[in-house]
Design an enzyme around this catalytic site. Structure first.
Site, PDB file in Angstrom:
ATOM      1  N   PRO A 152       0.787  -1.239   0.000  1.00 17.02           N
ATOM      2  CA  PRO A 152       0.000   0.000   0.000  1.00 17.02           C
ATOM      3  C   PRO A 152       0.821   1.293   0.000  1.00 17.02           C
ATOM      4  CG  PRO A 152       0.046  -0.921   2.193  1.00 17.02           C
ATOM      5  CD  PRO A 152       0.775  -1.902   1.307  1.00 17.02           C
ATOM      6  N   CYS A 153       1.456   1.572  -1.116  1.00 16.58           N
ATOM      7  CA  CYS A 153       2.278   2.778  -1.228  1.00 16.58           C
ATOM      8  C   CYS A 153       1.448   4.053  -1.063  1.00 16.58           C
ATOM      9  CB  CYS A 153       3.036   2.793  -2.550  1.00 16.58           C
ATOM     10  SG  CYS A 153       2.025   2.489  -4.003  1.00 16.58           S
ATOM     11  N   HIS A 154       0.143   3.953  -1.264  1.00 14.28           N
ATOM     12  CA  HIS A 154      -0.724   5.127  -1.070  1.00 14.28           C
ATOM     13  C   HIS A 154      -0.785   5.560   0.393  1.00 14.28           C
ATOM     14  CE1 HIS A 154      -3.363   1.662  -0.391  1.00 14.28           C
ATOM     15  NE2 HIS A 154      -4.091   2.460   0.393  1.00 14.28           N
TER      16      HIS A 154
END
Length: 193
Positions: A152-154
């Site tokens: 989950p780079c967001h």
């Protein structure tokens, strides 16, 4: 902890497109491990084309469209539910990260440990991988993330909680939408403390 190569290297690469609350996503896998994930492009055909494109250095890789079964079908169902608001950390989905550079894998391990609804700054990720001051390198690694959402780079933000750059289709709007789905508070506006 993300597994590295799990004996899937000689298996064919399969992919499929599936509809979600945010549009058509795609997933690619070998055996029972995910190797790529694609957030919605401008059209379902563009999303499928992006997931099926050959990776640099893998000219012999053929990606064929297949119906998912087993853990891949379960992963798609969980992603579908997550994007509809039934949050899942998605950490249980097996990934093949064996071809990803070591620093990037370390960044992805830290990022994958961030629960839905929570965030870290690029600097905090750098500190946790033992590279204080490497916030920019963390940002570059996250910009090359081949498995967004599952990694989950967001959930990684600037130090001031602002939404800067997001390399996935839709850019910052997509990042903001994912954080809103996960009921994340305190993003998008700088704080005094």
């Amino acid at each position: 902890m993300m597994p590295g190569r799990v004996g899937a290297i000689n298996l064919p690469t399969a992919a499929t497109l599936f509809d979600t609350a945010i549009g058509h996503c795609a997933i690619a896998w070998r055996g029972a491990t995910v190797i790529r994930f694609q957030l919605p492009e401008a059209s379902p055909a563009a999303t499928l084309a992006r997931i099926a494109r050959r990776r640099a250095g893998h000219l012999d890789e053929e990606v064929r469209e297949e119906k998912p079964t087993g853990v891949i079908a379960e992963a798609i169902a969980a992603i579908h539910a997550h994007l509809a608001g039934e949050l899942d950390d998605l950490r249980w989905i097996p990934l093949d990260t064996g071809e990803i550079p070591q620093f990037h894998r370390a960044v992805y391990d830290v990022t994958r440990a961030v629960d839905p609804g929570h965030t870290l700054s690029y600097g905090q990720v750098a500190d946790r991988v033992g590279a204080p001051g490497a916030a920019q390198a963390v940002g570059q690694a996250l910009g090359r993330n081949p498995i967004p959402l599952i990694i989950p780079c967001h959930r990684v933000l600037a130090a001031d909680h602002a939404l800067h750059g997001f390399s996935a289709p839709g850019g910052i709007d997509t990042k903001q939408r994912l954080l809103a789905i996960e009921r994340t508070s305190g993003f998008g506006e700088p704080t005094l403390f």
